[in-house]
Design a protein around this motif. Sequence first.
Motif, PDB file in Angstrom:
ATOM      1  N   LYS A 184       6.939   5.807  -4.538  1.00  0.00           N
ATOM      2  CA  LYS A 184       6.353   5.813  -3.202  1.00  0.00           C
ATOM      3  C   LYS A 184       5.014   6.527  -3.220  1.00  0.00           C
ATOM      4  CE  LYS A 184      10.769   5.866  -0.715  1.00  0.00           C
ATOM      5  NZ  LYS A 184      11.624   6.639   0.216  1.00  0.00           N
ATOM      6  N   LYS A 185       4.111   6.095  -2.360  1.00  0.00           N
ATOM      7  CA  LYS A 185       2.801   6.740  -2.265  1.00  0.00           C
ATOM      8  C   LYS A 185       2.976   8.202  -1.865  1.00  0.00           C
ATOM      9  CE  LYS A 185      -1.745   6.150  -0.174  1.00  0.00           C
ATOM     10  NZ  LYS A 185      -2.565   5.346   0.773  1.00  0.00           N
ATOM     11  N   GLN A 204       3.019  10.655  -6.421  1.00  0.00           N
ATOM     12  CA  GLN A 204       2.248  10.763  -7.648  1.00  0.00           C
ATOM     13  C   GLN A 204       1.651  12.153  -7.844  1.00  0.00           C
ATOM     14  OE1 GLN A 204       1.357   9.061  -4.989  1.00  0.00           O
ATOM     15  NE2 GLN A 204      -0.844   8.843  -4.732  1.00  0.00           N
ATOM     16  N   ASP A 259       0.815  -1.209   0.000  1.00  0.00           N
ATOM     17  CA  ASP A 259       0.000   0.000   0.000  1.00  0.00           C
ATOM     18  C   ASP A 259       0.853   1.264   0.000  1.00  0.00           C
ATOM     19  OD1 ASP A 259      -2.302  -1.494   0.056  1.00  0.00           O
ATOM     20  OD2 ASP A 259      -2.474  -1.468   2.251  1.00  0.00           O
ATOM     21  N   LYS A 260       2.148   1.113   0.258  1.00  0.00           N
ATOM     22  CA  LYS A 260       3.045   2.270   0.311  1.00  0.00           C
ATOM     23  C   LYS A 260       3.656   2.590  -1.054  1.00  0.00           C
ATOM     24  CE  LYS A 260       4.266   1.560   5.175  1.00  0.00           C
ATOM     25  NZ  LYS A 260       5.372   1.353   6.149  1.00  0.00           N
ATOM     26  N   GLN A 261       3.264   1.837  -2.068  1.00  0.00           N
ATOM     27  CA  GLN A 261       3.771   2.068  -3.416  1.00  0.00           C
ATOM     28  C   GLN A 261       2.621   2.245  -4.394  1.00  0.00           C
ATOM     29  OE1 GLN A 261       6.249  -1.554  -3.768  1.00  0.00           O
ATOM     30  NE2 GLN A 261       8.044  -0.204  -3.935  1.00  0.00           N
ATOM     31  N   VAL A 262       2.846   3.054  -5.423  1.00  0.00           N
ATOM     32  CA  VAL A 262       1.865   3.227  -6.492  1.00  0.00           C
ATOM     33  C   VAL A 262       2.581   3.070  -7.826  1.00  0.00           C
ATOM     34  CG1 VAL A 262       0.355   4.754  -5.173  1.00  0.00           C
ATOM     35  CG2 VAL A 262       2.190   5.736  -6.525  1.00  0.00           C
TER      36      VAL A 262
END
Length: 263
Positions: free
Chosen positions: A86-87, A90, A63-66
Motif C-alpha cells: 500500500k502507498k 514504503q 495510485d494506492k499501491q506501490v
Amino acid sequence: MKIIYAFNGEEIFVDNEDYPYLNQFAWSVKYNNYYTSAYRTERIGDRQKMILMQREIMGVISDKQVVIHRNGEWFDNQKKNLIVIKKGEQNARRKKNYSSKLYKGVHFNKRTRKYIAAISKNGRKYYLGSFDKAEEAAIQYDVAANKLSGKIARTNKDLGIIRYKAKKKVQIKLEFRIKGHQMDSPEDRKRVKQLRSKILKLRTEYTYPIIGKMVGIRYQEIYRFAIGDRGLRSIAFEKLEKAIYKITTVSRKRRGPKRQVQG
C-alpha cells in the motif's frame, strides 16, 4: 535472467518471460535522494506519462499501491524481488534518515539533551521514548519497525548502520501523539491574530522567558509564534490560548478597573 540496457547504459535485470515485451521500449533511469527507478514514457493525448518498469512488470495501475524491491536494488526487477504494498508503507524501506545525520528514526532534542526515537505508519507518528544514547534509540526504532511493518521493514541493523547482538525482548509502547489540525480556516486565522495580539500586549508587562514559565511552554516558541515566524496546530494553539487567557485575566485584576475621567 535477462539484462535490459537503459539509455544511459545502466543494466536492469528482468525475468526471461518479461524480456521480449520490456525490451521493445526505450528505458531511462530516474535518480533522486529517495529512490532510483527505470522508466519509460508514453504519450496519452497531449501529455507524456511516466511508466515505472517495476509497476509494469507487476501490472500495478492503482495510485494506492506501490512496488518496492525486496533487496533494495532498484535495477533488480525480477518478480521474486518485487513486492506490491500500500502507498505509504514504503517509508519502512527508506534507507536513511534524510533530515538527520543520526540513525534512521532517531533525532536529537537540544532542549532535553536526549535522543528521541519515533516511527510513522499509515499517516500516524508514534513516539517511542527518549534515550541517553543514540544507539539505544536506534534499537528501539528497529524493534518498532519490525512490529509494525514485518517483512518489509528495513531497520538500522539491516542497513548496516548499527551492529548489536540479539537483545532480550524489548518492550515498546506505541504512543500516538495527536497534534490536531492546521489553523488555516478563516475562523482559525482570526483566533491566531487575536492570540498574537494578546501576547504582544503582555510583552509590555512581562518578558518572554517569564511568559514561558507562566504558561509552561518554551519562550522561544511563544516568541516565534507571536511575531508570525511559526504556526501552531490546533491542540498546541488551544493550550497556549487558555494559558494566555488566564494570564491576561490575572493581569487585568491586578491593574484594577479603569478610572473614569470626569469632565
